[in-house]
Design a protein around this motif. Structure first.
Motif, PDB file in Angstrom:
ATOM      1  N   UNK A   9      43.134  38.462 121.031  1.00  0.00           N
ATOM      2  CA  UNK A   9      41.801  39.067 120.967  1.00  0.00           C
ATOM      3  C   UNK A   9      41.685  40.012 119.775  1.00  0.00           C
ATOM      4  N   UNK A  10      42.762  40.755 119.485  1.00  0.00           N
ATOM      5  CA  UNK A  10      42.733  41.648 118.330  1.00  0.00           C
ATOM      6  C   UNK A  10      42.551  40.898 117.026  1.00  0.00           C
ATOM      7  N   UNK A  11      43.259  39.793 116.859  1.00  0.00           N
ATOM      8  CA  UNK A  11      43.104  39.008 115.634  1.00  0.00           C
ATOM      9  C   UNK A  11      41.729  38.329 115.586  1.00  0.00           C
ATOM     10  N   UNK A  12      41.214  37.923 116.744  1.00  0.00           N
ATOM     11  CA  UNK A  12      39.877  37.324 116.761  1.00  0.00           C
ATOM     12  C   UNK A  12      38.811  38.350 116.387  1.00  0.00           C
ATOM     13  N   UNK A  13      39.039  39.621 116.733  1.00  0.00           N
ATOM     14  CA  UNK A  13      38.100  40.662 116.320  1.00  0.00           C
ATOM     15  C   UNK A  13      38.021  40.724 114.799  1.00  0.00           C
ATOM     16  N   UNK A  38      39.530  46.368 121.998  1.00  0.00           N
ATOM     17  CA  UNK A  38      40.931  45.997 121.761  1.00  0.00           C
ATOM     18  C   UNK A  38      41.871  47.139 122.172  1.00  0.00           C
ATOM     19  N   UNK A  39      41.512  48.370 121.815  1.00  0.00           N
ATOM     20  CA  UNK A  39      42.348  49.519 122.182  1.00  0.00           C
ATOM     21  C   UNK A  39      42.407  49.677 123.701  1.00  0.00           C
ATOM     22  N   UNK A  40      41.255  49.526 124.358  1.00  0.00           N
ATOM     23  CA  UNK A  40      41.235  49.618 125.821  1.00  0.00           C
ATOM     24  C   UNK A  40      42.058  48.499 126.462  1.00  0.00           C
ATOM     25  N   UNK A  98      23.016  45.943 114.783  1.00  0.00           N
ATOM     26  CA  UNK A  98      24.001  45.415 115.728  1.00  0.00           C
ATOM     27  C   UNK A  98      25.298  45.076 115.001  1.00  0.00           C
ATOM     28  N   UNK A  99      25.172  44.465 113.845  1.00  0.00           N
ATOM     29  CA  UNK A  99      26.354  44.120 113.068  1.00  0.00           C
ATOM     30  C   UNK A  99      27.098  45.379 112.614  1.00  0.00           C
ATOM     31  N   UNK A 115      32.799  48.643 118.154  1.00  0.00           N
ATOM     32  CA  UNK A 115      32.771  48.235 119.554  1.00  0.00           C
ATOM     33  C   UNK A 115      33.946  47.322 119.871  1.00  0.00           C
ATOM     34  N   UNK A 116      34.208  46.351 118.995  1.00  0.00           N
ATOM     35  CA  UNK A 116      35.347  45.462 119.211  1.00  0.00           C
ATOM     36  C   UNK A 116      36.658  46.237 119.125  1.00  0.00           C
TER      37      UNK A 116
END
Length: 367
Positions: free
Chosen positions: A154-158, A188-190, A176-177, A183-184
């Motif tokens: 998920x981190x790499x996908x972010x 990832x941290x959470x 939003x962008x 936000x991502x």
């Protein structure tokens, strides 16, 4: 590396009489009995899953002209379900390393399924939407299986989402962008805290740094650079100063929060060197940079090696820069070094006095 440090400390404590030899041997034996965080077998299994997923994605790219659409869809969904169910079964049996490989395969195959469906049925959309759906599905999988390996994916996908050409997204709002990257990063941290995989937090922190770089690239002004410096300074002080209400939270996450905040501060100061052309302005930025370097060493030098070494490097580079670019003459350079030496000496004296006072306060409290 940590084991060698631990063995060295145990020997020193034994010589000093703080612990006996039997206790030291028992502590070292207990550490050796822990499961290693690194496993060649686990790495190879994940690599195998990545290769298998790459094969699936390449088959999607080949378009499978001779295979009916329904068969393609059933095949890719079958791979996803088999990977996730197999991962769940392996986790229930305690085979976490093999389960991680299956879950990574499922997460990557989910991305292949998105591409396949859009390719076969010519669904409207863009790369940003597809990447966001892939990231969201991977986050859900990481939460459901509480998988550290999927969290890393998920981190790499972010980063993949952040690296997508956002100008080609027809339905995305600019604001939003702008806030999508932080936000991502927070997600990832959470996730890293939830799945107890500390190293994955670095992906979230690096994404925040990339977000600030993106903001500066969009608004390349001195005001933006100053805002980044202020943000980094406030974040670092909030993470490093014990009176800060966020200090305990930052300490629970290790040394990374303070280091990355300090890194943002230093990168902002580097940008300010580019933004300001006048000699007086660069001298002022240089003095602030030297002060920030000394402050990092003084506040975090003992407990945060990353901040300490970054402070050393920043101080050395800035000193050489000011000597070669700003001061100019040999006499001016010597005077600058003299003043800098006096300032550092005063700060060192103040830090030593503060450390002694804190040490005496702690001794009195223990007594």
């Amino acid at each position: 590396m940590y084991r060698s440090w631990l063995e060295r400390d145990l020997k020193a404590w034994t010589v000093q009489g703080l612990i006996d030899t039997q206790t030291a041997m028992s502590l070292l034996k207990e550490y050796d009995s822990r499961p290693s965080s690194f496993s060649a077998g686990r790495v190879l299994m994940v690599v195998a899953a990545l290769l298998f997923a790459a094969a699936v994605l390449l088959l999607v790219a080949a378009n499978w002209d001779v295979i009916p659409r329904l068969a393609r869809l059933v095949a890719i969904l079958g791979v996803i379900w088999a990977a996730y169910l197999g991962g769940a079964a392996l986790m229930a049996r305690g085979a976490e390393r093999l389960a991680a490989a299956f879950l990574v395969l499922g997460s990557l195959s989910f991305g292949g399924a998105i591409a396949l469906v859009g390719q076969m049925y010519h669904l409207s959309g863009d790369a940003l939407q597809a990447a966001l759906v892939w990231f969201g599905g991977t986050v859900v999988a990481a939460v459901l299986f509480r998988s550290g390996a999927v969290t890393v994916v998920a981190g790499f996908l972010a980063f993949a989402v952040a690296g997508t050409d956002w100008t080609q997204s027809y339905s995305a709002d600019q604001m939003l962008l702008l806030w999508l990257m932080p936000l991502m990063a927070v997600i990832v941290i959470a996730l890293a805290r939830y799945t107890d995989v500390g190293r994955a937090r670095h992906l979230g922190y690096l994404l925040l740094v990339a977000w600030l770089a993106f903001i500066y690239s969009e608004y390349s002004t001195a005001t933006t650079a100053i805002a980044i410096v202020v943000f980094g300074a406030v974040a670092y002080l909030a993470a490093a100063l014990p009176p800060s209400p966020l200090h305990a939270i930052a300490r629970s996450a290790g040394a990374a929060p303070a280091f990355y905040a300090y890194l943002v501060l230093m990168l902002g100061l580097v940008v300010l060197h580019v933004e300001f052309d006048a000699e007086g302005e660069r001298l002022a930025v240089g003095i602030v940079t030297l002060g920030a370097a000394i402050a990092g060493i003084a506040l975090s030098g003992k407990e945060n090696g990353a901040v300490r070494y970054l402070g050393y490097v920043a101080f050395a580079v800035e000193t050489l820069y000011l000597a070669s670019e700003t001061i100019g003459s040999i006499i001016g350079t010597s005077g600058f070094f003299l003043v800098s030496g006096l300032v550092v000496a005063v700060i060192a004296w103040a830090v030593i006095a503060l450390e002694r006072r804190l040490a005496s306060t702690e001794d009195k409290a223990e007594a």
